[in-house]
Scaffold this motif. Structure first.
Motif, PDB file in Angstrom:
ATOM      1  N   ALA A 112       8.997 -11.188 -20.894  1.00 16.94           N
ATOM      2  CA  ALA A 112       7.540 -11.288 -20.723  1.00 16.94           C
ATOM      3  C   ALA A 112       6.837 -11.001 -22.045  1.00 16.94           C
ATOM      4  O   ALA A 112       5.851 -11.645 -22.407  1.00 16.94           O
ATOM      5  CB  ALA A 112       7.080 -10.316 -19.644  1.00 16.94           C
ATOM      6  N   LYS A 113       7.371 -10.049 -22.782  1.00 22.79           N
ATOM      7  CA  LYS A 113       6.776  -9.683 -24.079  1.00 22.79           C
ATOM      8  C   LYS A 113       6.835 -10.890 -25.035  1.00 22.79           C
ATOM      9  O   LYS A 113       5.895 -11.143 -25.793  1.00 22.79           O
ATOM     10  CB  LYS A 113       7.586  -8.500 -24.637  1.00 22.79           C
ATOM     11  N   GLN A 114       7.938 -11.633 -24.986  1.00 24.31           N
ATOM     12  CA  GLN A 114       8.070 -12.818 -25.873  1.00 24.31           C
ATOM     13  C   GLN A 114       7.039 -13.880 -25.489  1.00 24.31           C
ATOM     14  O   GLN A 114       6.515 -14.584 -26.340  1.00 24.31           O
ATOM     15  CB  GLN A 114       9.476 -13.432 -25.796  1.00 24.31           C
ATOM     16  N   ILE A 115       6.773 -13.979 -24.195  1.00 30.16           N
ATOM     17  CA  ILE A 115       5.777 -14.961 -23.741  1.00 30.16           C
ATOM     18  C   ILE A 115       4.401 -14.536 -24.251  1.00 30.16           C
ATOM     19  O   ILE A 115       3.618 -15.348 -24.749  1.00 30.16           O
ATOM     20  CB  ILE A 115       5.810 -15.091 -22.202  1.00 30.16           C
ATOM     21  N   ARG A 131      -7.637 -13.505 -21.172  1.00 29.92           N
ATOM     22  CA  ARG A 131      -7.472 -12.069 -20.931  1.00 29.92           C
ATOM     23  C   ARG A 131      -8.830 -11.387 -20.759  1.00 29.92           C
ATOM     24  O   ARG A 131      -9.001 -10.549 -19.890  1.00 29.92           O
ATOM     25  CB  ARG A 131      -6.740 -11.438 -22.106  1.00 29.92           C
ATOM     26  N   ARG A 132      -9.799 -11.817 -21.584  1.00 29.97           N
ATOM     27  CA  ARG A 132     -11.128 -11.220 -21.473  1.00 29.97           C
ATOM     28  C   ARG A 132     -11.692 -11.465 -20.088  1.00 29.97           C
ATOM     29  O   ARG A 132     -12.169 -10.599 -19.414  1.00 29.97           O
ATOM     30  CB  ARG A 132     -12.054 -11.821 -22.526  1.00 29.97           C
ATOM     31  N   LYS A 194       2.421  -7.210 -15.283  1.00 27.11           N
ATOM     32  CA  LYS A 194       2.185  -5.904 -15.919  1.00 27.11           C
ATOM     33  C   LYS A 194       1.435  -6.081 -17.233  1.00 27.11           C
ATOM     34  O   LYS A 194       0.685  -5.220 -17.654  1.00 27.11           O
ATOM     35  CB  LYS A 194       3.518  -5.203 -16.186  1.00 27.11           C
ATOM     36  N   LEU A 195       1.673  -7.212 -17.892  1.00 26.52           N
ATOM     37  CA  LEU A 195       0.997  -7.467 -19.176  1.00 26.52           C
ATOM     38  C   LEU A 195      -0.317  -8.226 -18.985  1.00 26.52           C
ATOM     39  O   LEU A 195      -0.931  -8.641 -19.957  1.00 26.52           O
ATOM     40  CB  LEU A 195       1.931  -8.279 -20.094  1.00 26.52           C
ATOM     41  N   HIS A 196      -0.679  -8.469 -17.730  1.00 26.33           N
ATOM     42  CA  HIS A 196      -1.907  -9.211 -17.392  1.00 26.33           C
ATOM     43  C   HIS A 196      -1.919 -10.587 -18.030  1.00 26.33           C
ATOM     44  O   HIS A 196      -2.955 -11.036 -18.523  1.00 26.33           O
ATOM     45  CB  HIS A 196      -3.163  -8.428 -17.831  1.00 26.33           C
TER      46      HIS A 196
END
Ligand code: BGC
Length: 548
Positions: A112-115, A131-132, A194-196
């Motif tokens: 997920a972090k790589q995405i 994200r905003r 989790k990373l939204h």
């Protein structure tokens, strides 16, 4: 002389006769039929829920990720609506410790972090914008803001729907027991959430299925692609099967109107019971010391992850044999490099998995009388200093024998699927198209030629049949294939109106995606798209898919 004789003996252990090939193809067909009848057999024949492919024009941006044997690739594909697409990707090596992590979460959090990094690097504006908006909207993300992601997951999965599948077992050196039996799409989605991130895992696809689909549009002519296969770190194949031939129950919903479905054979596990596969002591030892003993035994004789290790084990045994001179000439007069040979204690030859399969490619391509390229490679890659010509000849003979055995074995499932499909008897099929990808088939010298030679030796194919088989590379097909399946899945959601399904028309680039014009892609590819793919995205009915 002793070295020469021993080398010949070992080489003969890796030879497969034409007669053996024919018996192996028969065994493949019988195990394949078993897999069509029931679950839990050596050849899993997993239904993929892909029963049709789009064939029209459309526009849109899709994400695709690919967890293969060694790397994790994240890409975005923009379908331009004019038969071209733009694709950009990031590739990272999966850290070794994550391949055997304690918890599934550790690996999937990394993915997920790589995405997130990819979106940040390549789609900063849209990513930040979404994200905003997510943070500022109490109701959460709007469907228009969500990117559909196709997940190429190249391990055996029991697929339950186009976006759902539970891991059956790991292969290719991965070993995270915590993930077994879990839905890999849900595992990834949880970490994305989790990373939204504005990303929905819309489709799950094996790399062979992606390869099959991608090859379908890059292959010219009128033939349809029958098989998508990978011969890389691992090996596997997917093919188009008639629904009426699939006797075991297929759970869940799928569109049966085409009468066909792509099956993921998981042929890496062909003959786990060892009814027919050749087994040298090195094959047996390698299997025993692998993370999945007794499984994927065909893969362990064929694919890139294992070939170097088979050669290493056989060469090491010769080095340890006091009677043989291999890599141990006693003075400079016996070496045309005017030196004596030595092996560093750190040499990969002494270490499990220490001989990379790429050395086999170097050995196979060096046909100079002095074998100077191979000898240099032995120095550089394996810390074997000043190998003599005789040493290199012995090494080459054994490495070539292991590579040739792999190529002849690789022909077995291809021949099996082909004969089972009856396509050679179909007067409308001039050419039978097979899409392949993977480092071995791409880079090992003459791998495909040796496959063709083996196919020609199979009864029912013969030299004339082999001439009608076209084995073509479908480079990076899995990424494009995954994006296209994501598109199909998005359309299915829309058609069915399930939950928070996509509310937008698929052939309209949404406002939020319009900024995906990719002007600054670091790696940009432009391919023509075959019409095969796109009827589904013209925003009309699902049954408009082209039959497979
Ligand atoms: C996996 C397959 C995959 C193949 C090629 C095998 O180890 O089980 O699912 O398609 O490798 O990547």
């Amino acid at each position: 002389m002793a070295l020469d004789a021993e080398t010949k003996r070992i080489v003969s252990l890796f030879e497969l006769s034409d007669d053996w090939l024919n018996r192996a193809v028969g065994e493949y067909i019988s195990q394949a039929e078993e897999g069509l009848r029931s679950d839990g057999t050596s050849l899993s024949q997993i239904p993929t829920y892909v029963t049709a492919v789009p064939n029209g024009k459309e526009k849109g941006v899709y994400l695709a990720v690919d967890l293969g044997g060694t790397n994790f690739r994240v890409c975005s594909v923009r379908l331009n609506g004019d038969t071209t697409f733009n694709l950009t990707y990031n590739k990272v090596a999966v850290p070794k410790e994550l391949m055997t992590a304690k918890k599934a979460e550790d690996l999937f959090a990394f993915l997920a972090k790589q995405i997130e990094t990819f979106l940040h690097e390549h789609h900063k504006d849209e990513f930040e914008g979404v994200r905003r908006r997510t943070r500022s909207t109490r109701k959460g993300q709007k469907d228009e803001d969500i990117f559909h992601l196709g997940f190429t997951f190249s391990y055996p999965v029991k697929q339950l729907a186009i976006n759902k599948g539970t891991l059956m077992r790991w292969t290719k050196g991965f070993d995270i027991p915590d993930a077994i039996g879990k839905d890999v799409c849900a595992l990834l989605q949880t970490e994305l959430d989790k990373l939204h991130l504005p990303v929905r895992v819309a489709a799950l696809v094996n790399d062979t299925v992606g390869t099959l689909l991608a090859r379908s549009y890059t292959s010219s002519g009128h033939s349809e692609t029958l098989v998508g296969a990978i011969f890389g770190t691992g090996t596997n194949g997917a093919y188009v099967e008639k629904l009426s031939n699939i006797k075991k129950p297929i759970e869940g919903e799928y569109d049966a109107s085409t009468g066909k479905m792509i099956l993921n054979t998981e042929w890496g596990s062909f003959d786990n019971q060892l009814n027919i596969l050749p087994s040298t002591t090195w094959d047996t030892d390698l299997d025993r010391e692998s993370v999945n003993p007794g499984f994927h035994v065909f893969e362990k004789r064929v694919s890139g992850m294992y070939l170097g290790e088979i050669v290493r084990r056989s060469i090491l045994e010769m080095v340890q044999n006091e009677q043989l001179s291999l890599f141990k000439d006693v003075n400079s007069s016996s070496n045309d490099w005017r030196s004596t040979t030595s092996i560093s204690p750190q040499s990969g030859l002494m270490q499990l998995w220490g001989l990379d399969s790429s050395v086999l490619s170097v050995a196979a391509s060096d046909n100079t009388p002095e074998l100077s390229v191979l000898r240099q490679e032995l120095e550089d890659n394996l810390d074997i200093y000043s190998p003599s010509l005789e040493d290199a000849q012995a090494f080459k003979a054994i490495a070539d024998a292991v590579g040739r055995r792999a190529a002849r074995l690789a022909a077995v499932p291809i021949a099996g699927v082909l004969l089972q499909s009856g396509q050679l008897n179909d007067p409308d099929s001039d050419v039978i198209d097979i899409g392949v990808d993977g480092s071995l088939v791409e880079h090992y010298p003459f791998f495909r030629d040796m496959m063709y030679e083996a196919l020609a030796a199979v009864d029912g194919i013969g030299p004339d049949g082999a001439k009608r088989i076209r084995i073509g590379i479908a480079k990076d097909g899995s990424g494009v294939g995954a994006a296209l399946i994501a598109l199909v899945a998005a359309k299915m959601e829309k058609e069915r109106g399930v939950g928070d399904a996509v509310k937008r028309e698929l052939d309209t680039v949404p406002g939020n995606c319009e900024c995906f014009c990719f002007p600054s892609f670091s790696r940009l590819c432009l391919f023509p798209l075959h019409p095969f793919f796109f009827s589904v995205v013209e925003g009309r009915d699902f049954p408009e898919f082209n039959p497979l």
